[in-house]
Write an enzyme that holds these catalytic residues in place. Structure first.
Site, PDB file in Angstrom:
ATOM      1  CE  LYS A  30      -2.554  -0.717   3.622  1.00  0.00           C
ATOM      2  NZ  LYS A  30      -1.914  -1.983   4.055  1.00  0.00           N
ATOM      3  NE  ARG A  80      -4.966   0.030   9.205  1.00  0.00           N
ATOM      4  CZ  ARG A  80      -3.765  -0.121   9.735  1.00  0.00           C
ATOM      5  NH1 ARG A  80      -3.629  -0.543  10.974  1.00  0.00           N
ATOM      6  NH2 ARG A  80      -2.686   0.144   9.014  1.00  0.00           N
ATOM      7  NE  ARG A 137       7.194  -3.395   5.999  1.00  0.00           N
ATOM      8  CZ  ARG A 137       5.890  -3.210   5.827  1.00  0.00           C
ATOM      9  NH1 ARG A 137       5.466  -2.504   4.775  1.00  0.00           N
ATOM     10  NH2 ARG A 137       5.011  -3.716   6.661  1.00  0.00           N
ATOM     11  NE  ARG A 172       7.702  -0.837   9.216  1.00  0.00           N
ATOM     12  CZ  ARG A 172       6.670  -0.382   8.513  1.00  0.00           C
ATOM     13  NH1 ARG A 172       6.870   0.231   7.375  1.00  0.00           N
ATOM     14  NH2 ARG A 172       5.432  -0.538   8.943  1.00  0.00           N
ATOM     15  NE  ARG A 216       1.252  -4.395  11.255  1.00  0.00           N
ATOM     16  CZ  ARG A 216       2.001  -3.972  10.255  1.00  0.00           C
ATOM     17  NH1 ARG A 216       3.177  -4.513  10.012  1.00  0.00           N
ATOM     18  NH2 ARG A 216       1.565  -3.017   9.455  1.00  0.00           N
TER      19      ARG A 216
END
Length: 203
Positions: free
Chosen positions: A13, A89, A128, A134, A145
């Site tokens: 996204k 969401r 990532r 992260r 998630r």
């Protein structure tokens, strides 16, 4: 053009939102960036959101809605449009957005849903996490998630499907390939006499 970009964590996204923003000259409004800015600034909203972000949980609607309303209020040119990335969401957020837009810019033009296989999504998130360090991309957190997305966010496909706004795009492949599919879907939205059924990935 007023758009929502929908898809699970790791679906691309952020990458695609930036491309749409640049191509169409519309601001990309990412709830992730809103959270990061508020957390970095140490605001009250940021402190409230931080513990949910770090746990890989959905930030409560009350906090998210306050952040989005603050961003949209007076800072968006309705004639230009916008792209919302990561919002809404949940059903309540979608309903609240409808009310916000009814009082300001008018209804959405389309909701672009990036459909990506869960194994591919997990692989992207792991890469990532390794390259960007992260916290919210740690493996256990990433799985939580995705579980939260499946339970709380995926039903938005039905919400927007019923209104005819949903445009499902196959999110597999290179960023350029996905961007091309999205662009053709947006062309279909702007010019409904055109149609590209091969772009829609069943999900």
């Amino acid at each position: 053009m007023r758009l929502v970009l929908l898809g699970p964590p790791g679906s691309g996204k952020g990458t695609q939102g930036a491309r749409i923003s640049a191509r169409h000259g519309i601001p990309a409004i990412s709830t992730g960036q809103l959270f990061d800015r508020q957390i970095a600034a140490g605001t009250q909203l940021g402190r409230r959101a931080e513990r949910y972000v770090r746990a890989g949980e959905l930030v409560p609607d009350e906090i998210v809605l306050d952040m989005v309303a603050e961003r949209l209020d007076g800072s968006v040119d309705c004639a230009v449009g916008f792209l919302l990335d990561g919002f809404p969401r949940t059903y309540p957020q979608a309903e609240a957005l409808d009310r916000m837009l009814a009082a300001s810019c008018g209804p959405l033009d389309a909701v672009v849903d990036l459909d990506v296989d869960i194994d591919e999504v997990l692989d992207r998130i792991r890469r990532r996490a390794h390259t960007e360090d992260r916290v919210d991309d740690a493996d256990d957190t990433a799985r939580r998630r995705l579980k939260v997305f499946a339970e709380e966010t995926a039903p938005l496909r039905r919400y927007y499907g019923r209104s005819g706004l949903l445009r499902t795009v196959d999110g597999a492949g290179t960023p350029d390939e996905v961007a091309a599919r999205i662009e053709r879907v947006l062309e279909d939205t702007a010019h409904p006499e055109l149609h590209h059924p091969e772009l829609h990935h069943p999900g």
